[in-house]
Structure formats: structure tokens, C-alpha cells
Design an enzyme around this catalytic site. Structure first.
Site, PDB file in Angstrom:
ATOM      1  N   CYS A  88       0.872  -1.190   0.000  1.00 47.82           N
ATOM      2  CA  CYS A  88       0.000   0.000   0.000  1.00 47.82           C
ATOM      3  C   CYS A  88       0.901   1.229   0.000  1.00 47.82           C
ATOM      4  O   CYS A  88       0.900   2.029   0.925  1.00 47.82           O
ATOM      5  CB  CYS A  88      -0.918  -0.002   1.219  1.00 47.82           C
ATOM      6  SG  CYS A  88      -1.844  -1.531   1.469  1.00 47.82           S
ATOM      7  N   GLY A 116       1.146   4.089  -1.656  1.00 48.02           N
ATOM      8  CA  GLY A 116       0.738   5.482  -1.770  1.00 48.02           C
ATOM      9  C   GLY A 116       1.748   6.278  -2.580  1.00 48.02           C
ATOM     10  O   GLY A 116       2.177   5.855  -3.650  1.00 48.02           O
ATOM     11  N   ALA A 117       2.166   7.416  -2.031  1.00 50.15           N
ATOM     12  CA  ALA A 117       3.151   8.253  -2.727  1.00 50.15           C
ATOM     13  C   ALA A 117       4.585   7.804  -2.474  1.00 50.15           C
ATOM     14  O   ALA A 117       5.517   8.414  -2.983  1.00 50.15           O
ATOM     15  CB  ALA A 117       2.982   9.704  -2.305  1.00 50.15           C
ATOM     16  N   GLY A 118       4.773   6.763  -1.654  1.00 54.04           N
ATOM     17  CA  GLY A 118       6.072   6.125  -1.563  1.00 54.04           C
ATOM     18  C   GLY A 118       7.010   6.573  -0.470  1.00 54.04           C
ATOM     19  O   GLY A 118       8.201   6.277  -0.543  1.00 54.04           O
ATOM     20  N   LYS A 145       7.412   5.469   2.624  1.00 55.97           N
ATOM     21  CA  LYS A 145       8.043   4.315   3.257  1.00 55.97           C
ATOM     22  C   LYS A 145       8.830   3.501   2.244  1.00 55.97           C
ATOM     23  O   LYS A 145       9.834   2.864   2.595  1.00 55.97           O
ATOM     24  CB  LYS A 145       6.989   3.461   3.957  1.00 55.97           C
ATOM     25  CG  LYS A 145       6.354   4.145   5.170  1.00 55.97           C
ATOM     26  CD  LYS A 145       5.394   3.227   5.896  1.00 55.97           C
ATOM     27  CE  LYS A 145       4.819   3.915   7.139  1.00 55.97           C
ATOM     28  NZ  LYS A 145       3.948   5.063   6.797  1.00 55.97           N
ATOM     29  N   ASP A 188       0.026  -0.025  -5.404  1.00 61.23           N
ATOM     30  CA  ASP A 188      -1.123   0.696  -4.862  1.00 61.23           C
ATOM     31  C   ASP A 188      -2.259   0.630  -5.878  1.00 61.23           C
ATOM     32  O   ASP A 188      -2.019   0.426  -7.077  1.00 61.23           O
ATOM     33  CB  ASP A 188      -0.790   2.157  -4.559  1.00 61.23           C
ATOM     34  CG  ASP A 188      -1.668   2.741  -3.470  1.00 61.23           C
ATOM     35  OD1 ASP A 188      -1.267   2.689  -2.295  1.00 61.23           O
ATOM     36  OD2 ASP A 188      -2.766   3.206  -3.788  1.00 61.23           O
ATOM     37  N   ASP A 246       1.192  -1.137   4.999  1.00 63.15           N
ATOM     38  CA  ASP A 246       0.862   0.142   5.627  1.00 63.15           C
ATOM     39  C   ASP A 246      -0.597   0.410   5.277  1.00 63.15           C
ATOM     40  O   ASP A 246      -0.909   1.185   4.370  1.00 63.15           O
ATOM     41  CB  ASP A 246       1.788   1.228   5.091  1.00 63.15           C
ATOM     42  CG  ASP A 246       1.554   2.577   5.741  1.00 63.15           C
ATOM     43  OD1 ASP A 246       0.898   2.624   6.797  1.00 63.15           O
ATOM     44  OD2 ASP A 246       2.005   3.588   5.185  1.00 63.15           O
ATOM     45  N   CYS A 252      -1.687   3.781  11.051  1.00 61.67           N
ATOM     46  CA  CYS A 252      -1.520   5.040  11.791  1.00 61.67           C
ATOM     47  C   CYS A 252      -2.813   5.321  12.552  1.00 61.67           C
ATOM     48  O   CYS A 252      -3.467   6.345  12.362  1.00 61.67           O
ATOM     49  CB  CYS A 252      -1.141   6.192  10.858  1.00 61.67           C
ATOM     50  SG  CYS A 252      -2.198   6.384   9.415  1.00 61.67           S
TER      51      CYS A 252
END
Length: 396
Positions: free
Chosen positions: A209, A211-213, A215, A233, A281, A334
Site C-alpha cells: 500500500c 501510496g506516494a512512496g 516508506k 497501490d 501500511d 496510523c
């Protein structure tokens, strides 16, 4: 803008934020940016002041207010200086009427407070969830070393080995170290989550997952740009942001894959039982990020929370298919709600009894969860990070 005009502008933006919360529309930061794009006459001090008023009012109110004015009245009740700005001036808000009632004060809607209580989040910890977050950065070890990097402002060294902390609002994006990819903006909690995943050089790693990367880039650094790192993603737009970020950070071991919701394994079939590590994530309510997005407390409902939990189970099951025997899943949310943390690990172990849960080794955080569903929790109050639940799941 006069001080009264700033209050009126904040009220108008709060109206938009409230509507966005009810309809799951644009978040407050995007609404604020759009508002001032249409009002070029407002200076930088005006924009900062109005933004601060909006977020202070959001933090002040528990339930979704009926109007932006009632939200600002709640803030005025706590700050008499703001009450004086309801002065009926040319661009200011009308005076406060004798029978006007402010929005309800509190941390969050009552059902959500009760859910946090049941998840072991004390009242003191809940209040800290609505404080203002500092600015954390991670030194990109592919390009620099924390102890040798020279920056315009000396950052505080954090527990994460590449972490630095600066005051909120520090314009790090304007620094050469940022433009050259030597530092990345990343919350300390996110850095610790990547540390818990313990990606190793030469491994096959899937960021499921991505996202914009954010992690993804940290994992690549931990892997020393070796092995194979696949960022995935279902949101092609967000995943597309990783391209320029990867280039700036100097990543050479990373590829991207867009997944189709509910048919993810179609794009992952060649990775079945291949990964040493799958980072999950997972999409979640974001209760741990209220310091940055306080209006998220108004967007969450019991039904949405249930849908997040179902999605987390779904993504974890995909991760199982991709993990090789003896491999591991790093499960991260989170969120400080057990429904998106310890409960999900319990449910996972029931579905996959040959797997085990391991407690991550971290310099901060406290163990959280049952004896079998071991995990670590980070909180703003105890650790000065965003709120996270982190568990390491190991295949037989």
C-alpha cells in the site's frame, strides 16, 4: 486583512470543512489552499493566521459543528481575544448574540472517545493527539550521513538512526539537501515503522500500500539499493508521485505496479510466495495523524471504521499469498483504535493459524495487544510521534 476579517475568513473555511467532513469531500488543507488561490490580495501573514484559526477551532470542537460560526464561537469561548473580534466591522463577523450557542467542546465525537477509551488510550493521550506536530525528516543514507550532513538549521537527533526534528513550519523544501534528495520529510513514527520492518540488502520486498512512496524510499535505503523492491497501490495518481521522488532519492532497485481493487493478485501473480517481506501500511482511519489532520475525527463513522477493518483483513490476506515460507509481514496502521490494530492481528491469526506475531524491536513505543497478537504502539503523548500500531507477522 484586519484581525476581524481573518476570523470571518476562518468561519467561511470552517463551513467548507464541515461540509467536506459530512460528504467526505476535500480536506481542510486543500480547501484553505483553494480559498487563498482565489484571494491573491491576502498576504502570507494573513494566510498563516487564518489557517491557524481554522485548525484551532477544529481542535476545540468534538462533534461536527452545525456551522463554521458555531465552531469559531467555541474557540472564542476559550480565547476572549477572539470573542472581541466578532465586532460587526466591514469584513468581520457579526457580534455574538446573547442566545448564540457555541459548538460542543471536546477531543472527538462521543462514540470515538469511547472507542479510544476501550483501546487503552487515556484522556491525557487523547488530548495530545490534537497537539501540533513538529517537522520530522529522514536523512537519505543512500546519499548522506546524519552526523556529517550540513543543513541551514541544525535538527534534533531522534531515536530513529536517520531522524532529525525541526520546528513546525521549517521550509526544508527550499533547502538544497532536500532538492538533491539527501533528506526526506517523514514523521518519526513512520521512520520507526520502517525500522521495525527490518528490510535487508538483497531481499525481495513488496510495499503493498505504497501510496506516494514515503516508506518505499526508506525501505530502499535500508536495502542499500540492492534486491528487489516493488511498490504497489490501487491509486495510480498517488503511486505516480513516487517516480520523481525515487529519482531525487537515487533509487535503483524499485519498480511500481498499479493494482485493481479486489483483483490485486492479477498483477502480483509472479510474486506469489516470493517476498521475504511484505509491508502492509494499511488504509485506516488515521486517528494517529490528528495532529496534522484534526478534521479526520469528524469524517470517521462506525460504518467507515468497519469498512477500514474489512479492507485491512483483505490486504493482509493478499500479503500472505505473496510471502514466502519463513517470510514476514510488517503490519502498520496510523491508528490508535484496536479495531485497526490488535484486533486485526487476532483475526489474522485465526485465519492463518500457522503464522505467529512477533513484537518489533524499537527504541520507542510500548507493547500493545494480547499475548498472541503482539504489537507495538507509538503515541504523540509518550513518544512525540504520530500514533501507530506495528506488528510483525511471521510465516511458518
Amino acid at each position: 486583512m484586519t484581525p476581524s476579517a481573518r476570523v470571518q475568513a476562518a468561519i467561511e473555511l470552517l463551513d467548507q470543512t464541515i461540509e467536506g467532513a459530512k460528504s467526505v469531500g476535500a480536506p481542510a488543507d486543500r480547501l484553505i489552499a483553494a480559498y487563498f488561490k482565489q484571494r491573491r490580495y491576502a498576504g502570507s501573514k494573513d494566510r498563516r493566521a487564518v489557517r491557524e484559526l481554522v485548525y484551532r477551532a477544529i481542535r476545540e470542537c468534538s462533534e461536527v459543528p452545525t456551522t463554521g460560526r458555531t465552531a469559531m464561537l467555541a474557540l472564542a469561548e476559550s480565547d476572549p481575544a477572539i470573542a472581541e473580534l466578532f465586532d460587526s466591522s466591514a469584513h468581520g463577523p457579526p457580534r455574538i448574540g446573547k442566545h448564540e450557542k457555541p459548538a460542543k467542546h471536546g477531543v472527538a465525537p462521543q462514540w470515538l472517545v469511547e472507542a479510544l477509551d476501550k483501546s487503552g488510550v487515556s484522556a491525557e493521550e487523547q488530548a495530545a493527539m490534537l497537539g501540533r506536530a513538529p517537522l520530522d525528516c529522514r536523512v537519505n543514507t543512500l546519499k548522506a550521513e546524519r552526523d556529517l550532513l550540513e543543513l541551514p538549521v541544525a535538527g534534533e537527533h531522534l531515536a530513529a538512526p536517520a531522524g532529525l526534528r525541526f520546528e513546525a513550519g521549517t521550509q526544508v523544501e527550499q533547502w538544497e539537501a532536500y532538492r538533491s534528495g539527501q533528506i526526506e520529510v517523514q514523521d518519526h513514527g513512520s521512520q520507526l515503522a520502517c525500522l521495525a520492518a527490518a528490510a535487508q540488502p538483497g531481499e525481495t520486498v513488496i510495499d503493498l500500500c505504497a501510496g506516494a512512496g514515503g516508506k518505499t524510499i526508506a525501505l530502499a535505503a535500508a536495502m542499500q539499493n540492492t534486491g528487489e523492491l516493488i511498490a504497489c497501490d490501487t491509486d495510480a495518481r498517488r503511486l505516480g508521485l513516487l517516480g520523481p521522488r525515487s529519482e531525487r532519492a537515487g533509487l535503483t532497485n524499485t519498480t511500481r505496479r498499479v493494482l485493481n481493487p479486489k483483483a490485486e493478485m492479477e498483477a502480483l501473480s509472479d510474486l506469489r510466495q516470493r517476498a521475504d517481506l511484505v509491508l502492509v501500511d494499511a488504509p485506516c482511519s488515521g486517528t494517529g495523524t490528528w495532529r496534522r489532520k484534526p478534521e479526520a475525527k469528524w469524517r470517521l463513522t462506525p460504518k467507515r471504521l468497519e469498512r477500514f477493518a474489512d479492507l485491512q483483513d483483505h490486504v493482509l490476506d493478499i500479503a500472505v499469498e505473496c510471502t514466502k515460507p519463513g517470510g514476514r509481514i510488517a503490519f502498520i496502521t496510523c491508528s490508535l483504535l484496536d479495531a485497526e490494530g490488535a484486533d486485526r492481528v487476532e483475526a489474522f491469526l485465526e485465519r492463518h493459524p500457522s503464522w505467529t506475531a512477533e513484537q518489533a524491536e524499537l527504541p520507542l513505543g510500548r507493547p500493545h495487544g494480547s499475548r498472541n497478537a503482539k504489537g507495538m504502539r507509538l503515541t504523540p503523548f509518550h513518544d512525540g510521534t504520530d500514533g501507530f500500531f506495528i506488528a510483525i507477522l511471521r510465516s511458518a
